[in-house]
Design a protein around this motif. Structure first.
Motif, PDB file in Angstrom:
ATOM      1  N   SER A 335      12.448 -46.705  78.537  1.00  0.00           N
ATOM      2  CA  SER A 335      12.178 -47.445  77.300  1.00  0.00           C
ATOM      3  C   SER A 335      13.363 -47.396  76.352  1.00  0.00           C
ATOM      4  O   SER A 335      13.664 -48.380  75.662  1.00  0.00           O
ATOM      5  N   GLN A 384       4.231 -52.129  75.209  1.00  0.00           N
ATOM      6  CA  GLN A 384       3.009 -51.650  75.852  1.00  0.00           C
ATOM      7  C   GLN A 384       1.773 -51.925  75.015  1.00  0.00           C
ATOM      8  O   GLN A 384       0.740 -52.337  75.531  1.00  0.00           O
ATOM      9  N   ASP A 466       8.180 -53.812  78.480  1.00  0.00           N
ATOM     10  CA  ASP A 466       8.110 -52.354  78.521  1.00  0.00           C
ATOM     11  C   ASP A 466       6.668 -51.924  78.781  1.00  0.00           C
ATOM     12  O   ASP A 466       5.860 -51.829  77.846  1.00  0.00           O
ATOM     13  N   GLU A 467       6.338 -51.689  80.037  1.00  0.00           N
ATOM     14  CA  GLU A 467       5.000 -51.282  80.463  1.00  0.00           C
ATOM     15  C   GLU A 467       3.935 -52.180  79.826  1.00  0.00           C
ATOM     16  O   GLU A 467       3.020 -51.692  79.136  1.00  0.00           O
ATOM     17  N   THR A 470       0.038 -51.408  80.978  1.00  0.00           N
ATOM     18  CA  THR A 470      -0.502 -50.051  81.056  1.00  0.00           C
ATOM     19  C   THR A 470      -1.864 -49.939  80.392  1.00  0.00           C
ATOM     20  O   THR A 470      -2.763 -49.267  80.899  1.00  0.00           O
ATOM     21  N   SER A 499       8.295 -49.827  84.077  1.00  0.00           N
ATOM     22  CA  SER A 499       6.983 -49.321  84.453  1.00  0.00           C
ATOM     23  C   SER A 499       7.143 -47.971  85.150  1.00  0.00           C
ATOM     24  O   SER A 499       8.216 -47.627  85.640  1.00  0.00           O
ATOM     25  N   HIS A 500       6.040 -47.221  85.163  1.00  0.00           N
ATOM     26  CA  HIS A 500       5.984 -46.007  85.968  1.00  0.00           C
ATOM     27  C   HIS A 500       5.084 -46.201  87.181  1.00  0.00           C
ATOM     28  O   HIS A 500       4.879 -45.272  87.964  1.00  0.00           O
ATOM     29  N   ASP A 501       4.568 -47.412  87.334  1.00  0.00           N
ATOM     30  CA  ASP A 501       3.636 -47.728  88.420  1.00  0.00           C
ATOM     31  C   ASP A 501       4.402 -48.417  89.539  1.00  0.00           C
ATOM     32  O   ASP A 501       4.763 -49.595  89.442  1.00  0.00           O
TER      33      ASP A 501
END
Length: 618
Positions: A335, A384, A466-467, A470, A499-501
């Motif tokens: 981010s 997000q 940015d995500e 989520t 993303s973290h996914d």
């Protein structure tokens, strides 16, 4: 100083303060003799060639006395400001390190002191300590302390919730060290700037006490005492009282103008953190520049006070019509990289880049107005939480329409029409009616679509998401992902998808950039994601269950935790070495460079892996 000189108010304040400081230095040596010379033949005279401002009750020249009194007036103001600062800053900083109940008590105490009239507190303190300069200085200083404490508390509260402060507390860093190392250095600049204005207020307060007879006593004199002495003659010889009054007013205005201008410039600089190359960036092996790339980023580094660098030497590119995913654990710098591209890194972060080009234009070489226009139209950001991006007090349509009004100069009618069309493009039903509603009347998915529509109000060449999915449920998440893909195809804009996914990234992205501890550790096409080469990327993929995952086995995890920005900076080797099952002494001592690793791939690892991921845990 350059920006201060370009501001009329700042330049006026700087000139006034400089003039009074010079006067305080040279005044007594030059005019002390004339100020002290008693002439019985010229008592209470008005303006004359020998005495431009007249004389006092002992025949002394008033102009000389005004010039000499500048030193004492400024010295007393500085002393009072120091007292207020020494008392106020520790008092305001205490709630940030005290236990919750004790902190609340201190905050309540500060509020009570601020509510008490400052002049009454100063007069009471002066009477208790005794009339004269010392009592007046302590009185004004203690009266200024609550305001300094309130300002300090407000600033420290905004920093105390930061991730790096939370990390320091988790690591059991002593509270005093947290305050001195992590909190106060980050609020020092705004404190100093506001103290400049407090200095002007202290000067006015001391003059007021001397005017009332509570401050400087004879035979000493400051501007306030001279104003009091000349008040009885103001109807006969107004210049006698006018001179000290003008000096008090000019000095007070000068300090206020200087402090306010410096604070305003600092606020602008914090919103537009410097992005020029402060130091030559080390060479990085990256693909050749594409002139038409939506984004070209080389050698991006974000630095915070205390030596923390949560983003270090990041280089990547996004082509038109391409979706590039950035993945990694929380705290890996994803981010912050996006914020740096948009010029949104919060104060006191400092951004340096070797190159930052958006739609072929070098951002660092543009003027402030041109950079603002480019970022406002060619760059769109989707965060997000859409509620933090939309003002709950305004209608959605008015917020969307603000973009072309500010950046393109469109009329309100044309901007509103475009806003309704953009809401229609992101598949919001009945856009004309919805545009007149406020954000709380939208569902979560519709708010996210409205934010995407806001990004499309200009002519975006790069969309940073940015995500964005989520906080959404699975059904709405898929709709938003499909919308982003559709927008990319329709506008030919590049997308930087954070993303973290890993599952989401594999569905929508063309390329994947993996970050760890603020650095890029691997870049690869999305079709190669099942067979990454870096142990960290393989661990991320292994942590993602699918239909073939054995439910009798525990879910794969990555042991340990990511290093803090300070620890990662002090580590000489690979930041992932402590969590990697394949690490060797070389990994601990030497950091692997980021190099090409096959077609369209980059890798920073001494011992790359190969083959499909089989839920291995390094």
């Amino acid at each position: 100083m350059r920006r201060l000189r370009s501001s009329p108010a700042g330049l006026a304040g700087l000139l006034l303060v400089t003039a009074f400081v010079v006067l305080a230095v040279i005044g007594p040596p030059l005019w002390a003799t004339d100020a002290a010379r008693i002439d019985a033949a010229k008592i209470l005279q008005g303006t004359s060639p020998g005495h431009p401002l007249g004389t006092d009750t002992l025949g002394r020249d008033i102009l000389a006395r005004v010039l000499v009194a500048g030193r004492l007036s400024l010295l007393l103001a500085v002393a009072a400001t120091l007292i207020g600062t020494v008392v106020g800053i520790p008092l305001g900083a205490l709630p940030a390190v005290l236990p919750r109940r004790a902190g609340r008590f201190v905050v309540g105490l500060i509020g009570s002191l601020v509510a008490f009239p400052g002049l009454l507190l100063a007069m009471f303190t002066t009477i208790v300590l005794g009339l004269g300069a010392r009592g007046a200085v302590f009185g004004i200083g203690l009266a200024a302390a609550p305001a300094v404490a309130r300002l300090t508390h407000t600033l420290t509260a905004s920093v105390a919730g930061s991730d790096y402060v939370a990390a320091a507390r988790m690591l059991r860093v002593p509270r005093r060290r947290v305050l001195l190392r992590h909190i106060l250095p980050n609020v020092a600049e705004p404190l100093i700037l506001n103290i400049t204005m407090i200095l002007g207020s202290s000067l006015l307060g001391l003059a007021g006490l001397s005017f009332l007879g509570l401050g400087v006593q004879a035979p000493e004199y400051d501007w306030g005492r001279m104003l009091s002495e000349g008040l009885s003659r103001v109807y006969v010889h107004p210049e006698v009282a006018l001179a000290p009054a003008v000096a008090i007013m000019a000095a007070g205005i000068g300090f206020h103008l200087l402090g306010e201008s410096m604070a305003r410039i600092a606020a602008r600089e914090s919103r537009h953190a410097p992005t020029g190359p402060a130091a030559p960036a080390p060479p990085v092996d990256v693909p050749a520049d594409t002139p038409s790339a939506a984004l070209e980023l080389r050698g991006l580094t974000v630095t915070f006070p205390g030596g923390a660098r949560p983003v270090r030497d990041v280089s990547l590119s996004v082509n038109p019509g391409e979706i590039v995913g950035i993945v990694g654990e929380s705290g890996s710098g994803k981010s912050l990289t996006a914020l740096a591209v948009g010029g949104l890194v919060p104060y006191p972060g400092v951004v340096t880049t070797a190159r930052l080009a958006l739609a072929g234009q070098e951002v660092n070489r543009l003027s402030r107005a041109a950079r603002r226009r480019l970022l406002g139209t060619a760059l769109a950001m989707v965060f997000q939480d859409p509620m933090s991006s939309l003002n709950p007090a305004l209608t959605v349509g008015s917020q969307l329409a603000e973009v072309p009004i500010v950046h393109e100069g469109l009329s309100r009618r044309a901007s509103w029409t475009r806003a309704v069309n953009r809401l229609r493009q992101v598949r919001i039903p009945d856009p004309d009616r919805r545009s007149r509603q406020r954000p709380h009347q939208f569902s979560g998915g519709m708010r996210q679509r409205a934010v995407i529509a806001m990004g499309l109000m200009g002519t975006p060449k790069l969309l940073i998401a940015d995500e964005p999915t989520t906080a959404l449920d699975v059904t709405v998440q898929r709709q938003v992902l499909e919308l982003l893909a559709e927008v990319t195809v329709r506008t030919d804009a590049g997308v930087l998808f954070i993303s973290h996914d890993m599952a989401v990234v594999s569905q929508i992205c063309h390329r994947v950039v993996v970050m760890y501890a603020g650095r890029v550790v691997e870049e690869l096409p999305v079709q190669d994601l099942p067979e990454p080469a870096h142990p960290y990327t393989r661990a991320l993929v292994a942590c993602l269950p699918d239909m073939r995952t054995d439910r009798d086995r525990p879910l794969a995890t990555i042991p340990g935790r990511p290093p803090s920005p300070v620890d990662a900076e002090s580590t000489g080797g690979c930041a992932f070495a402590s969590r990697c099952g394949f690490a060797t002494p070389l990994c601990v001592t030497e950091r692997p460079p980021l190099k090409e690793h096959g077609a369209g791939r980059r890798l920073a690892c001494w011992y790359p892996r190969s083959g499909p991921v089989r839920e291995e845990t390094p």
